[in-house]
Design a protein around this motif. Sequence first.
Motif, PDB file in Angstrom:
ATOM      1  N   VAL A  98       0.493  -1.229   0.062  1.00 32.77           N
ATOM      2  CA  VAL A  98       0.007  -0.164   0.124  1.00 32.77           C
ATOM      3  C   VAL A  98       1.066   1.288   0.390  1.00 32.77           C
ATOM      4  O   VAL A  98       0.389   2.078  -0.753  1.00 32.77           O
ATOM      5  CB  VAL A  98      -1.268   0.327   1.187  1.00 32.77           C
ATOM      6  N   SER A  99       1.488   0.985   0.777  1.00 31.70           N
ATOM      7  CA  SER A  99       2.455   2.427   1.062  1.00 31.70           C
ATOM      8  C   SER A  99       3.269   2.691  -0.809  1.00 31.70           C
ATOM      9  O   SER A  99       3.644   3.573  -1.186  1.00 31.70           O
ATOM     10  CB  SER A  99       3.418   2.053   2.210  1.00 31.70           C
ATOM     11  N   PHE A 100       3.825   1.889  -1.223  1.00 35.42           N
ATOM     12  CA  PHE A 100       4.602   1.952  -2.654  1.00 35.42           C
ATOM     13  C   PHE A 100       3.558   2.383  -3.457  1.00 35.42           C
ATOM     14  O   PHE A 100       4.219   3.152  -4.163  1.00 35.42           O
ATOM     15  CB  PHE A 100       5.349   0.135  -2.662  1.00 35.42           C
ATOM     16  N   LEU A 104       4.081   6.216  -5.282  1.00 40.32           N
ATOM     17  CA  LEU A 104       3.678   6.645  -6.792  1.00 40.32           C
ATOM     18  C   LEU A 104       2.947   7.389  -7.366  1.00 40.32           C
ATOM     19  O   LEU A 104       3.343   8.298  -7.363  1.00 40.32           O
ATOM     20  CB  LEU A 104       3.016   5.402  -7.394  1.00 40.32           C
ATOM     21  N   ILE A 105       1.589   7.970  -6.166  1.00 39.31           N
ATOM     22  CA  ILE A 105       1.037   8.485  -7.098  1.00 39.31           C
ATOM     23  C   ILE A 105       1.504  10.065  -6.207  1.00 39.31           C
ATOM     24  O   ILE A 105       1.652  11.029  -6.700  1.00 39.31           O
ATOM     25  CB  ILE A 105      -0.695   7.744  -6.636  1.00 39.31           C
ATOM     26  N   PHE A 211      13.202  11.370  -6.493  1.00 40.22           N
ATOM     27  CA  PHE A 211      11.832  10.940  -6.474  1.00 40.22           C
ATOM     28  C   PHE A 211      12.026   9.785  -5.984  1.00 40.22           C
ATOM     29  O   PHE A 211      11.430   8.715  -4.958  1.00 40.22           O
ATOM     30  CB  PHE A 211      11.575  10.880  -7.759  1.00 40.22           C
ATOM     31  N   ARG A 212      12.926   8.612  -6.199  1.00 44.23           N
ATOM     32  CA  ARG A 212      13.695   7.116  -5.652  1.00 44.23           C
ATOM     33  C   ARG A 212      13.870   7.243  -4.579  1.00 44.23           C
ATOM     34  O   ARG A 212      13.595   6.765  -3.561  1.00 44.23           O
ATOM     35  CB  ARG A 212      14.170   6.595  -6.830  1.00 44.23           C
ATOM     36  N   LEU A 213      14.524   7.856  -3.773  1.00 48.26           N
ATOM     37  CA  LEU A 213      15.422   8.298  -2.522  1.00 48.26           C
ATOM     38  C   LEU A 213      13.401   8.622  -1.356  1.00 48.26           C
ATOM     39  O   LEU A 213      13.409   8.117  -0.730  1.00 48.26           O
ATOM     40  CB  LEU A 213      15.591   9.437  -2.152  1.00 48.26           C
ATOM     41  N   LYS A 214      12.708   9.540  -1.928  1.00 49.71           N
ATOM     42  CA  LYS A 214      11.249   9.533  -1.368  1.00 49.71           C
ATOM     43  C   LYS A 214      10.528   8.714  -1.178  1.00 49.71           C
ATOM     44  O   LYS A 214       9.575   8.364  -0.409  1.00 49.71           O
ATOM     45  CB  LYS A 214      11.034  10.769  -2.076  1.00 49.71           C
ATOM     46  N   LEU A 215      10.571   8.003  -2.598  1.00 48.11           N
ATOM     47  CA  LEU A 215       9.616   6.543  -2.296  1.00 48.11           C
ATOM     48  C   LEU A 215      10.027   5.389  -1.583  1.00 48.11           C
ATOM     49  O   LEU A 215       9.367   4.704  -0.946  1.00 48.11           O
ATOM     50  CB  LEU A 215      10.039   6.053  -4.036  1.00 48.11           C
ATOM     51  N   LEU A 218       9.041   6.760   1.930  1.00 49.91           N
ATOM     52  CA  LEU A 218       7.284   6.842   1.915  1.00 49.91           C
ATOM     53  C   LEU A 218       7.562   4.394   2.654  1.00 49.91           C
ATOM     54  O   LEU A 218       6.659   4.524   3.093  1.00 49.91           O
ATOM     55  CB  LEU A 218       6.873   6.925   1.344  1.00 49.91           C
ATOM     56  N   THR A 219       7.797   3.995   1.360  1.00 46.35           N
ATOM     57  CA  THR A 219       7.531   2.827   1.273  1.00 46.35           C
ATOM     58  C   THR A 219       8.787   2.591   3.146  1.00 46.35           C
ATOM     59  O   THR A 219       7.677   1.229   3.183  1.00 46.35           O
ATOM     60  CB  THR A 219       7.817   2.434   0.498  1.00 46.35           C
ATOM     61  N   VAL A 220       9.414   2.198   2.867  1.00 40.35           N
ATOM     62  CA  VAL A 220      10.196   1.982   4.690  1.00 40.35           C
ATOM     63  C   VAL A 220       8.785   2.519   5.785  1.00 40.35           C
ATOM     64  O   VAL A 220       8.918   1.985   6.961  1.00 40.35           O
ATOM     65  CB  VAL A 220      11.543   2.169   4.304  1.00 40.35           C
ATOM     66  N   SER A 221       8.820   3.974   5.418  1.00 44.03           N
ATOM     67  CA  SER A 221       8.183   4.557   6.915  1.00 44.03           C
ATOM     68  C   SER A 221       6.157   3.818   6.946  1.00 44.03           C
ATOM     69  O   SER A 221       6.454   3.548   8.143  1.00 44.03           O
ATOM     70  CB  SER A 221       7.794   6.266   6.447  1.00 44.03           C
TER      71      SER A 221
END
Length: 320
Positions: A98-100, A104-105, A211-215, A218-221
Amino acid sequence: MKNAGFTKSALLHAAVILVFFALQFVLPEYHELTVTRIMVLAIFAMGYNLLFGYTGLLSLGHALFFASGLYGAGLAVFHLEWSVPAAFLAGIATGAVVSFAIGLISLRTTGVSFMIVTMMFSQVAYMASMYFSEWTRGEEGLMLPQRARSFELFGTVFDLTDATVRYNIAFALMVLTLLVTLALVRGPAGRALIAVRENEPRTLMLGYDTFRLKLMALTVSGTISAMAGAAYALLFAYVGSSFASIQYSIEALLFTLLGGAGTILGPLLGTAAMFYMIDIASEYTPAYMLVTGLALVLLVLFFPKGILGTIRERWMTWLP
């Protein structure tokens, strides 16, 4: 000097871990349960802090990730009759996916827009948990069955009705989250996230894929937050729609701000401080939220960067 700071930091974190381990031997039952809840919700706040404190992204939708873990684990146990360990992993996996997907959006927006988009996604999840009440029972929630109150792992049976067992599971998960977060933010990826927080255009100019760093952040968070939700559902045998409401997103923000955003131990300190402020104030007045609000105002005035954030700025610059 750098090695001295690292040694102090390591000793401080080791002392905190030791204190929380020792507390179970001296606390009465009520406070043992309270500290268990604090540790689980502190994991949630640590996940939030990784995104907000270290990456600089203000989200008002983290209740979505907590609820993803909560429902991923709770529904797997209640409806699919999965074992507790399998349900726990299902909750974490649900939060990761869900976080991934949300990342992305939502990361195609910035600033206030990002905050609003994450809040809207969280509200959609909350309304969905109410709409599909045949499965979730909405605000009434689900009480997990007795078969989900124990599990066997590596030949050992764990009884989740035992307060000490619950405490030690929450403790183990908190320590794991603390160490993983510490390793991440002190490593190259953590330094890159801080660079994004401080100056994203310059970080992008230096060749980093922001963008990849923030993604990734967010995914780890979101995954850490989902782990907290899964643990909450299984340890306390309850799953309800209220955990998906915006209130829980705001609580994660308050825990982080109170303890100190961008500090490793800040979310843990903020969660404990908030819990006990409310608990103590409620013993003396029904207007306990007013008292708590005034206490928070005073803390913001005298500790503008949170308790640990202000301490780090003024006296202990080596705090991570």
